[in-house]
Motif scaffolding. Sequence first.
Motif, PDB file in Angstrom:
ATOM      1  N   GLY A 135       0.810  -1.281  -0.109  1.00  0.00           N
ATOM      2  CA  GLY A 135      -0.452   0.075  -0.146  1.00  0.00           C
ATOM      3  C   GLY A 135       0.266   1.339   0.268  1.00  0.00           C
ATOM      4  O   GLY A 135       0.101   2.179   0.456  1.00  0.00           O
ATOM      5  N   LYS A 136       1.942   0.901   0.051  1.00  0.00           N
ATOM      6  CA  LYS A 136       3.321   2.722   0.226  1.00  0.00           C
ATOM      7  C   LYS A 136       3.240   3.025  -1.465  1.00  0.00           C
ATOM      8  O   LYS A 136       4.163   1.286  -1.991  1.00  0.00           O
ATOM      9  CB  LYS A 136       4.374   1.969   1.326  1.00  0.00           C
ATOM     10  N   VAL A 137       3.703   3.821  -1.871  1.00  0.00           N
ATOM     11  CA  VAL A 137       4.510   3.992  -2.792  1.00  0.00           C
ATOM     12  C   VAL A 137       5.653   5.235  -2.749  1.00  0.00           C
ATOM     13  O   VAL A 137       5.891   6.220  -1.528  1.00  0.00           O
ATOM     14  CB  VAL A 137       3.482   4.887  -4.218  1.00  0.00           C
ATOM     15  N   VAL A 138       7.135   4.978  -3.479  1.00  0.00           N
ATOM     16  CA  VAL A 138       7.866   5.382  -2.652  1.00  0.00           C
ATOM     17  C   VAL A 138       7.957   6.137  -3.766  1.00  0.00           C
ATOM     18  O   VAL A 138       8.455   5.388  -4.798  1.00  0.00           O
ATOM     19  CB  VAL A 138       9.211   4.996  -2.425  1.00  0.00           C
ATOM     20  N   LEU A 139       8.381   7.516  -4.073  1.00  0.00           N
ATOM     21  CA  LEU A 139       8.816   8.436  -5.420  1.00  0.00           C
ATOM     22  C   LEU A 139      10.609   8.318  -4.953  1.00  0.00           C
ATOM     23  O   LEU A 139      10.629   8.879  -3.744  1.00  0.00           O
ATOM     24  CB  LEU A 139       7.716   9.656  -5.078  1.00  0.00           C
ATOM     25  N   ASP A 140      11.227   8.916  -6.334  1.00  0.00           N
ATOM     26  CA  ASP A 140      12.378   8.970  -6.132  1.00  0.00           C
ATOM     27  C   ASP A 140      12.685  11.090  -5.885  1.00  0.00           C
ATOM     28  O   ASP A 140      12.224  11.571  -6.320  1.00  0.00           O
ATOM     29  CB  ASP A 140      13.199   8.914  -7.140  1.00  0.00           C
ATOM     30  N   GLY A 141      13.264  11.350  -5.029  1.00  0.00           N
ATOM     31  CA  GLY A 141      13.797  12.332  -4.326  1.00  0.00           C
ATOM     32  C   GLY A 141      14.610  13.133  -5.629  1.00  0.00           C
ATOM     33  O   GLY A 141      15.159  13.427  -6.210  1.00  0.00           O
ATOM     34  N   VAL A 142      15.034  14.464  -4.759  1.00  0.00           N
ATOM     35  CA  VAL A 142      16.358  15.386  -6.078  1.00  0.00           C
ATOM     36  C   VAL A 142      16.922  15.518  -4.508  1.00  0.00           C
ATOM     37  O   VAL A 142      16.713  16.125  -3.866  1.00  0.00           O
ATOM     38  CB  VAL A 142      15.789  16.501  -6.175  1.00  0.00           C
ATOM     39  N   THR A 143      18.511  14.968  -5.380  1.00  0.00           N
ATOM     40  CA  THR A 143      19.602  15.739  -4.322  1.00  0.00           C
ATOM     41  C   THR A 143      19.873  16.988  -4.516  1.00  0.00           C
ATOM     42  O   THR A 143      19.441  17.456  -5.072  1.00  0.00           O
ATOM     43  CB  THR A 143      20.948  14.918  -4.943  1.00  0.00           C
ATOM     44  N   LYS A 144      20.396  17.367  -2.484  1.00  0.00           N
ATOM     45  CA  LYS A 144      19.940  18.853  -3.184  1.00  0.00           C
ATOM     46  C   LYS A 144      19.079  19.468  -2.639  1.00  0.00           C
ATOM     47  O   LYS A 144      18.756  20.914  -2.756  1.00  0.00           O
ATOM     48  CB  LYS A 144      21.573  19.337  -3.982  1.00  0.00           C
ATOM     49  N   ALA A 145      18.079  18.752  -2.961  1.00  0.00           N
ATOM     50  CA  ALA A 145      16.385  18.998  -1.991  1.00  0.00           C
ATOM     51  C   ALA A 145      15.856  19.338  -1.986  1.00  0.00           C
ATOM     52  O   ALA A 145      14.364  18.556  -1.639  1.00  0.00           O
ATOM     53  CB  ALA A 145      15.851  19.932  -3.640  1.00  0.00           C
ATOM     54  N   THR A 146      16.339  18.291  -1.052  1.00  0.00           N
ATOM     55  CA  THR A 146      14.950  17.107   0.520  1.00  0.00           C
ATOM     56  C   THR A 146      13.913  18.142   0.619  1.00  0.00           C
ATOM     57  O   THR A 146      13.134  17.368   1.070  1.00  0.00           O
ATOM     58  CB  THR A 146      16.089  16.631   0.994  1.00  0.00           C
ATOM     59  N   ALA A 147      14.426  18.384   2.040  1.00  0.00           N
ATOM     60  CA  ALA A 147      12.879  20.183   1.975  1.00  0.00           C
ATOM     61  C   ALA A 147      12.313  19.828   0.732  1.00  0.00           C
ATOM     62  O   ALA A 147      10.915  20.238   0.992  1.00  0.00           O
ATOM     63  CB  ALA A 147      13.761  20.717   2.749  1.00  0.00           C
TER      64      ALA A 147
END
Length: 709
Positions: free
Chosen positions: A156-168
């Motif tokens: 039930g969980k979907v993990v999207l790829d983040g963006v390095t150096k823009a975490t917040a």
Amino acid sequence: MKQCSMLGWPAWPLWICILLTLSLGAQAGDLEQADIARRFPPPLRVAAKLTEVPAWPLNSELTPAGGPVGYVFESIDLAPIPGFEGTPFNLLIAIDAQGNFMSVEVLRQHEPVFLSGLGIGPLNEFVAQYAGKNLKQRITIANVYGERNRANTDSGKVVLDGVTKATASIHVVNQTVLASALAVARVRLGLATPGEHIPAEVRADTFEKKDFATLLKAGEIGYRQWRNAEVEALFSGSEGSGLDPLALREPDARFVDLYVAYLNAPTIGRALLGDAGYQKLMERLSPGQSAYWVATAGRLLLYDEDFVRGSVPARLTLSQDQVPLAARDADLELASPAGAPALASALILKTPELSGVDPGRPISIGLDIVREKGQVYPTRIRQTLTLDYRAPGRYFTYPPTPLPAWLVAWGARWPELAAIGLALVLLSVVLARPRWISIAPRRLAIFRRGFLAFTLLFIGWHAQGQLSIVQLTGAVKTLSAGQNLGSFLYDPVSLLLIAFTLLSFFVWGRGTFCGWLCPFGALQEFLALLAQRLHLKVKHLPPGLEVAMERGRYLLLGVLLLAAAFAPQVAESLVEVEPFKTSITLGFERSWPFVAWAAFLLLLSALYYKFFCRFICPLGAAITLGGRLRRWDWLPRRKECGQPCQTCRSRCEYDAIARDGHIIYDRCFQCLDCVGIYHDAQRCAPLIFHARKGRDFPLPRADGTHKAH
């Protein structure tokens, strides 16, 4: 009033500038219906914007009578969550009638890292990942510092790829997308809850044979009776009072008995529907959909003569958390349950598929009573009977409530936080007891350079913990928009450093951060060491110019705060005077004008010690003002310091020691050099004099002569 000795004016006007920003208003959407229509061509048609929620319905020419197939909306109208820079993102979001994301488009954003750093490309790639995901899924962001949170991925969980150096910033984007989409879904798709917790799951393997009377006595069937007098009291004082002759004649007689029960639980469902009926109902329910048996006995029915099977009964309302749901009749033939009293009416209500109803928590059943007054155009007076019901907890398993997104971000970065936390403890111990580390010049040099290397490499370039003036201007913009500072929670490293820096104000003053924890400051110091190795002579500004430039930092700080409050777009350009984003956040991976500016400032700092920190840095100006909260003069002084001894003053590279020997804490970077000299019998002139002469330094008299001690 305490004056700012470096400025010549009080510090309080700068804070008044911040308070003035609270009068500013929020932002609105950018697009009109025609703009939306260009983005969603035929066979889709964009209808007029809704009044109950700021969204445009999408209809399809292929199913003209089928109702909206989706909804399009701007996030800033629904969830104006401030970004890192303080201005909310504006995203164009489209969801279909099943709660699937059709598309997410960036309309407007002001995040420094995406404006001129990484560029808009990585942000566009990130939001493209929402297409095809469903609001019923738990959407989270991968930790760009490792794949630690991917290990917990479930169905039930979907993990999207983040963006390095823009975490917040990326966490704020995710919260913006979900909050605005859920707001529309609650109004138009019958969504019951905002997705902060996972609904309980029925235990299909739990069954016990029970009859109607047993279920009723145990409260597994909800029940309440209203008598005529109670119903009449509901209409008291209104035009509906006294319109029921039977209620007036027999006030103690039963008006209606209302029953409700949760059918998904096998024990209840099989008792009320029989085994075959229960199986048939389960086959008609979608995963996560709930069904409730509702019945009446007495004078009032659940439906009127216009009721159509399979539709939403006009008289009935099912709600949870005060949010009404369009619960439909399941259109199943119902026999009276064995052992039940004589019933006047009974229905099975199915919750909407996307409702997110939590069957383990209370629901409310509302049954309307309508009285009419008048003949030709009668006045209708309505009152509602309400029955609260909660299915027994033993029929459910309760998944753990997901942690808030900001807390997940903290958990994902615990190694960085632990390492920085230990470093801060070590630094606190050294600053609290500096004698041992500072009395040996080589020992102090090794410790200081090692710590500054940690600050530059780990805190700055790895953990992205460079504090910035953008955090101050962003806070001003956020408060001016009437928002809270919750977006700061998504940057745990910076928040930890901010908290420590604020505490250090009261103990040591401004030098703790500027001298030990600023990655750009550490980079300047290493370049100064390199210049020293290259035998480049350190230059000094004329005293008058030096003082003027120090004051200029405060002027620049005031301009930036005022611009953030009253001219945000101007502030976005002015903050580029600070080279932190170029050199630390982006590691010089930026267009040449920004890199050239950062390189120029670093070159100046090689020639004029810590030039940017001392003469330009607006964040340093703010921290210097905060440093005036210091409660102790923690740097030791002797009576001979400055009278006549000038040893420490001549060796202080920050010009933080006055000619009379006192410490100018506004300039002090806590390098500990003067502490080491003070305790070192080989370097402190008064100690050397005493060791050689057996007496203290002769102190100057008022007439200019000296007296010995």
